[in-house]
Design a protein around this motif. Structure first.
Motif, PDB file in Angstrom:
ATOM      1  N   ALA A  83      98.660   1.536  15.537  1.00 29.04           N
ATOM      2  CA  ALA A  83      97.714   1.145  14.734  1.00 29.04           C
ATOM      3  C   ALA A  83      98.118  -0.042  13.909  1.00 29.04           C
ATOM      4  N   LEU A  84      97.020  -0.815  13.892  1.00 28.66           N
ATOM      5  CA  LEU A  84      97.109  -2.022  13.040  1.00 28.66           C
ATOM      6  C   LEU A  84      96.380  -2.205  11.780  1.00 28.66           C
ATOM      7  N   ASN A  85      97.156  -2.347  10.828  1.00 29.37           N
ATOM      8  CA  ASN A  85      96.696  -2.471   9.151  1.00 29.37           C
ATOM      9  C   ASN A  85      96.770  -3.763   8.793  1.00 29.37           C
ATOM     10  N   SER A  86      95.739  -4.474   8.568  1.00 34.60           N
ATOM     11  CA  SER A  86      95.871  -5.856   7.981  1.00 34.60           C
ATOM     12  C   SER A  86      95.007  -5.992   6.791  1.00 34.60           C
ATOM     13  N   PRO A  87      94.966  -7.087   6.222  1.00 34.60           N
ATOM     14  CA  PRO A  87      94.414  -7.376   4.827  1.00 34.60           C
ATOM     15  C   PRO A  87      92.908  -7.065   4.902  1.00 34.60           C
ATOM     16  N   THR A  88      92.492  -7.356   6.109  1.00 35.30           N
ATOM     17  CA  THR A  88      90.765  -7.106   6.096  1.00 35.30           C
ATOM     18  C   THR A  88      90.563  -5.915   7.258  1.00 35.30           C
ATOM     19  N   THR A  89      91.380  -5.224   7.489  1.00 34.40           N
ATOM     20  CA  THR A  89      90.836  -3.850   8.044  1.00 34.40           C
ATOM     21  C   THR A  89      91.998  -2.591   7.839  1.00 34.40           C
ATOM     22  N   PRO A  90      91.465  -1.576   7.262  1.00 31.28           N
ATOM     23  CA  PRO A  90      92.362  -0.257   6.864  1.00 31.28           C
ATOM     24  C   PRO A  90      92.919   0.563   8.114  1.00 31.28           C
ATOM     25  N   THR A  96      95.053  12.049   3.962  1.00 31.24           N
ATOM     26  CA  THR A  96      95.491  11.960   5.306  1.00 31.24           C
ATOM     27  C   THR A  96      95.436  13.111   5.962  1.00 31.24           C
ATOM     28  N   GLN A  97      94.738  13.347   6.917  1.00 31.74           N
ATOM     29  CA  GLN A  97      94.769  14.639   8.175  1.00 31.74           C
ATOM     30  C   GLN A  97      95.012  14.255   9.379  1.00 31.74           C
ATOM     31  N   VAL A  98      95.421  14.975  10.138  1.00 32.83           N
ATOM     32  CA  VAL A  98      95.443  14.801  11.712  1.00 32.83           C
ATOM     33  C   VAL A  98      94.611  14.927  12.450  1.00 32.83           C
ATOM     34  N   VAL A  99      94.301  13.977  13.236  1.00 29.89           N
ATOM     35  CA  VAL A  99      93.182  13.611  13.931  1.00 29.89           C
ATOM     36  C   VAL A  99      93.555  13.591  15.359  1.00 29.89           C
ATOM     37  N   GLU A 100      92.948  14.003  16.452  1.00 29.12           N
ATOM     38  CA  GLU A 100      93.535  13.592  17.843  1.00 29.12           C
ATOM     39  C   GLU A 100      92.275  12.736  18.612  1.00 29.12           C
ATOM     40  N   ILE A 101      92.853  11.825  18.999  1.00 31.09           N
ATOM     41  CA  ILE A 101      91.844  10.697  19.671  1.00 31.09           C
ATOM     42  C   ILE A 101      91.956  10.733  21.210  1.00 31.09           C
ATOM     43  N   LEU A 126      85.063  -0.013  -1.174  1.00 33.42           N
ATOM     44  CA  LEU A 126      86.464  -0.448  -0.507  1.00 33.42           C
ATOM     45  C   LEU A 126      87.337   1.028  -0.578  1.00 33.42           C
ATOM     46  N   LEU A 127      87.359   1.609  -1.712  1.00 28.78           N
ATOM     47  CA  LEU A 127      88.040   2.829  -1.874  1.00 28.78           C
ATOM     48  C   LEU A 127      87.271   3.894  -0.779  1.00 28.78           C
ATOM     49  N   GLU A 128      86.223   3.957  -0.439  1.00 32.81           N
ATOM     50  CA  GLU A 128      85.461   4.902   0.282  1.00 32.81           C
ATOM     51  C   GLU A 128      86.124   4.535   1.946  1.00 32.81           C
ATOM     52  N   LEU A 129      86.616   3.445   1.967  1.00 34.14           N
ATOM     53  CA  LEU A 129      86.959   3.073   3.321  1.00 34.14           C
ATOM     54  C   LEU A 129      88.119   4.194   3.882  1.00 34.14           C
ATOM     55  N   HIS A 130      87.881   4.339   5.254  1.00 37.18           N
ATOM     56  CA  HIS A 130      89.080   5.286   5.848  1.00 37.18           C
ATOM     57  C   HIS A 130      90.105   4.574   6.416  1.00 37.18           C
ATOM     58  N   THR A 131      91.119   4.963   6.034  1.00 32.85           N
ATOM     59  CA  THR A 131      92.410   4.257   6.770  1.00 32.85           C
ATOM     60  C   THR A 131      92.873   5.183   7.771  1.00 32.85           C
ATOM     61  N   TRP A 132      93.494   4.290   8.789  1.00 31.00           N
ATOM     62  CA  TRP A 132      94.227   4.974  10.110  1.00 31.00           C
ATOM     63  C   TRP A 132      95.701   4.568  10.245  1.00 31.00           C
ATOM     64  N   THR A 133      96.291   5.576  10.663  1.00 38.30           N
ATOM     65  CA  THR A 133      97.771   5.222  11.140  1.00 38.30           C
ATOM     66  C   THR A 133      97.867   6.220  12.574  1.00 38.30           C
ATOM     67  N   VAL A 134      99.078   5.958  13.039  1.00 37.37           N
ATOM     68  CA  VAL A 134      99.448   6.519  14.364  1.00 37.37           C
ATOM     69  C   VAL A 134     100.590   7.376  14.334  1.00 37.37           C
ATOM     70  N   ARG A 172      96.262  10.796  25.123  1.00 34.47           N
ATOM     71  CA  ARG A 172      95.603  11.299  23.965  1.00 34.47           C
ATOM     72  C   ARG A 172      96.561  10.922  22.588  1.00 34.47           C
ATOM     73  N   VAL A 173      96.015  10.232  21.512  1.00 34.37           N
ATOM     74  CA  VAL A 173      96.572   9.772  20.383  1.00 34.37           C
ATOM     75  C   VAL A 173      96.451  10.600  19.290  1.00 34.37           C
ATOM     76  N   LEU A 174      97.841  11.130  18.546  1.00 33.97           N
ATOM     77  CA  LEU A 174      97.697  12.002  17.408  1.00 33.97           C
ATOM     78  C   LEU A 174      97.799  10.794  16.270  1.00 33.97           C
ATOM     79  N   ALA A 175      96.735  10.702  15.450  1.00 35.04           N
ATOM     80  CA  ALA A 175      96.579   9.775  14.331  1.00 35.04           C
ATOM     81  C   ALA A 175      96.249  10.552  13.056  1.00 35.04           C
ATOM     82  N   GLY A 176      96.627   9.590  12.044  1.00 37.47           N
ATOM     83  CA  GLY A 176      96.197  10.162  10.618  1.00 37.47           C
ATOM     84  C   GLY A 176      94.870   9.347  10.016  1.00 37.47           C
ATOM     85  N   SER A 177      93.988  10.139   9.427  1.00 39.59           N
ATOM     86  CA  SER A 177      92.830   9.386   8.946  1.00 39.59           C
ATOM     87  C   SER A 177      92.596  10.064   7.348  1.00 39.59           C
ATOM     88  N   ASP A 178      92.230   9.449   6.427  1.00 38.97           N
ATOM     89  CA  ASP A 178      91.958  10.105   5.103  1.00 38.97           C
ATOM     90  C   ASP A 178      90.494  10.241   4.968  1.00 38.97           C
TER      91      ASP A 178
END
Length: 601
Positions: free
Chosen positions: A305-312, A39-44, A12-20, A28-34
């Motif tokens: 970016a959707l963060n829910s109890p069952t997806t990071p 958390t670092q900046v990623v372009e999608i 669970l701790l190894e899962l990558h979280t995402w934000t916008v 093009r989306v500028l997102a955050g991924s750890d």
């Protein structure tokens, strides 16, 4: 061979979280991924292709400069929260993620905070405490010349800011608990949009494009926040309201649309409305949870970016005209089928209290029974206190449930999201009423097949204070406690916290000058002689909010008493653990401690 719960917490701790963070006119989306650990900046790209942009030592975020292939990056050092601003040029795209030496400085003075407010084609707007380390000014930085202009310096703890031309709207923390006030700066003068002395919360204050009319979410004269406008003549107009939940709105850059969010029971529901508040199209997301959003400059796209109890974190792009949703990142794709089956959707429940109130809670029930932990309960208390537990991903909650514990995540009195009356019920001299809510939850746990004698408390920041307060002021009721960056003394906390935070915190907890006796009485350290519960403590050495000394002094006091207390300190962290390597060190150890203390003997 690892115990199942140990392998699950690691997975669970190894899962990558995402934000916008942002979206440009080309989708093009500028997102955050750890994915790399912080958390670092990623372009999608519009086709879903991901280009990692930064490889900085700590967590960072960013915004596009409209019309340019350039990003403004906000970064700090090892969680010290002293934000610095730099430019990253994307033409051409970097062949690999860049470090600090590849960024062009915009505002870099490591002893001060420079927090990004807004970006347009020609300038960067930020707030900074460089004048005196306490008050925040708003500065406009010209990207072409590097010249800077202060557009607000009237003092106070400035939070949200919006700048449109030469008009500035600022939201400040007021001296009333749980309250803010809004000021408008134009034509060389300052206008008080709201009453600074009123007990009311105003958030998301923005200027309607090309006007001096302020759009915001406010609970002035109400229990829940509604979407309102205030025109230059001071006339208030309600656009959207509800009697049982808060509503906010984010205007598109051209003012043609509003993204309306209804905050219902810890989750966000989105709809695109017209500027008059009339609904146009719903935004149907792939789940129920908490969102981060951004409009493109041309108002054609919404990134969510959707963060829910069952997806990071699932990242989607929305066609603002028709509401069509396209998935760019599926947050569940990184999970094995076995891991997905362990994840629990929490149930919403209400806990009755001693005085006829009811505490909103999310309850995670173990997916499979674990005999030695049957009946064990972990109460996970959120920070703040002016915050709330929400329907979002928590590796800790999911791991605790997978290990066999019932997990209760309460919104005790003082929590936001359930109306002004509820979040005002712990102000200053009412502080310990929220601690008594934990005692009520302990009495209630048989309703979810829990055993009152096998209840542990877990919490971070203010939640850590709540853990320590309950263990010390209501001894003999608890099986164990985990305190993460919590305050052990409200007196020493207020004396030693960062200068810019002291006045903000005093409005909630009480003044050192006027309320010292009460603050001492409400401090766990004052009652530590009665504390008899094993404790596990986690703290970052660079914490600018709750100094490390708060954990060190509770550790010393418990050692002197002979009460089990483990303190784990992380030298490269601040207020909480931002780096995955540290989370992988701290959280499995904390969960193993809880498992040992709560197992059936």
């Amino acid at each position: 061979m690892a115990r199942p719960d140990e392998s699950v917490i690691t997975d669970l701790l190894e899962l990558h979280t995402w934000t916008v963070f942002d979206v440009d006119d080309d989708g093009r989306v500028l997102a955050g991924s750890d994915a790399t650990g912080a958390t670092q900046v990623v372009e999608i790209g519009p086709d879903g292709h991901r280009t990692p942009l930064t490889a900085l030592p700590g967590a960072c975020s960013g915004r596009y400069v409209p019309g340019r292939r350039t990003v403004v990056v906000e970064h700090d050092t090892d969680g010290d929260e002293r934000s610095q601003l730099s430019l990253l040029h994307l033409d051409p795209l970097p062949s690999s993620p860049v470090g600090l030496d590849a960024l062009e400085p915009v505002a870099r003075e490591p002893e001060f905070i420079h927090a990004l407010v807004d970006v347009d084609a020609d300038r960067v707007v930020y707030r900074t405490n460089r004048r005196n380390k306490v008050d925040f000014d708003v500065v406009v930085h010209d990207l072409a010349t590097g010249a800077e202009r202060v557009v607000y310096d009237d003092g106070g703890h400035v939070g949200e800011v919006d700048v449109d031309g030469d008009t500035v709207v600022v939201t400040l923390t007021s001296l009333q608990p749980g309250s803010t006030h809004v000021r408008l700066v134009r034509d060389g003068g300052t206008v008080e949009v709201t009453d600074a002395d009123e007990h009311a919360m105003h958030v998301s204050a923005q200027l309607l494009p090309g006007t001096s009319t302020v759009l915001m979410s406010s609970n002035r004269g109400r229990d829940f926040r509604s979407v309102v406008t205030v025109d230059p003549a001071g006339r208030w107009t309600t656009l959207l309201a509800a009697d049982d939940h808060d509503v906010t709105a984010l205007p598109s850059p051209d003012g043609s649309r509003l993204l309306v969010a209804r905050h219902v029971d810890g989750a966000d529901e989105l709809t695109i409305h017209g500027p008059d508040g009339e609904p146009l199209v719903p935004v149907v997301l792939p789940g129920r949870g908490v969102v981060s959003t951004a409009w493109s400059p041309n108002a054609a796209w919404l990134a969510v970016a959707l963060n829910s109890p069952t997806t990071p974190g699932t990242v989607v792009i929305v066609d603002a005209a028709g509401g069509t949703v396209r998935t760019l990142v599926d947050g569940t794709a990184q999970m094995s089928p076995e891991l997905r089956r362990t994840l629990v959707e929490p149930a919403s429940m209400r806990v009755p209290t001693r005085d006829g109130e009811s505490i909103p809670c999310f309850v995670y029930t173990p997916p499979e029974p674990v005999p030695e932990l049957a009946g064990s309960v972990v109460v996970n208390i959120h920070g703040g206190p002016e915050s709330q537990a929400r329907r979002q991903f928590s590796a800790v909650n999911q791991a605790l449930a997978a290990a066999g514990h019932v997990v209760v995540v309460p919104n005790v009195r003082g929590s936001t999201g359930y109306g002004k009356r509820w979040y005002s019920m712990d102000d200053v001299r009412l502080r310990l009423e929220s601690v008594l809510d934990l005692v009520d939850i302990r009495s209630w746990v048989p309703a979810v097949r829990g055993e009152p004698d096998r209840v542990a408390l877990y919490g971070g920041s203010y939640g850590g204070y709540m853990v320590l307060a309950a263990l010390s002021m209501h001894p003999g009721l608890w099986a164990a406690g985990v305190d993460i960056v919590g305050m052990s003394s409200l007196v020493s906390f207020l004396e030693n916290t960062s200068d810019y935070r002291r006045a903000v915190r005093e409005r909630e907890y009480g003044s050192l000058e006027r309320d010292r006796d009460f603050l001492r009485a409400a401090s766990p350290l004052t009652h530590v002689r009665a504390m008899d519960t094993p404790l596990f403590v986690i703290h970052g050495a660079n914490d600018p909010r709750v100094p490390l000394s708060e954990s060190q002094q509770i550790k010393v006091a418990l050692d002197e008493k002979g009460v089990t207390c483990t303190l784990q300190v992380y030298p490269d962290e601040g207020h909480g653990l931002a780096k995955r390597a540290n989370r992988l060190s701290a959280y499995p150890a904390a969960l193993a401690f809880l498992g040992e203390q709560l197992r059936r003997r």
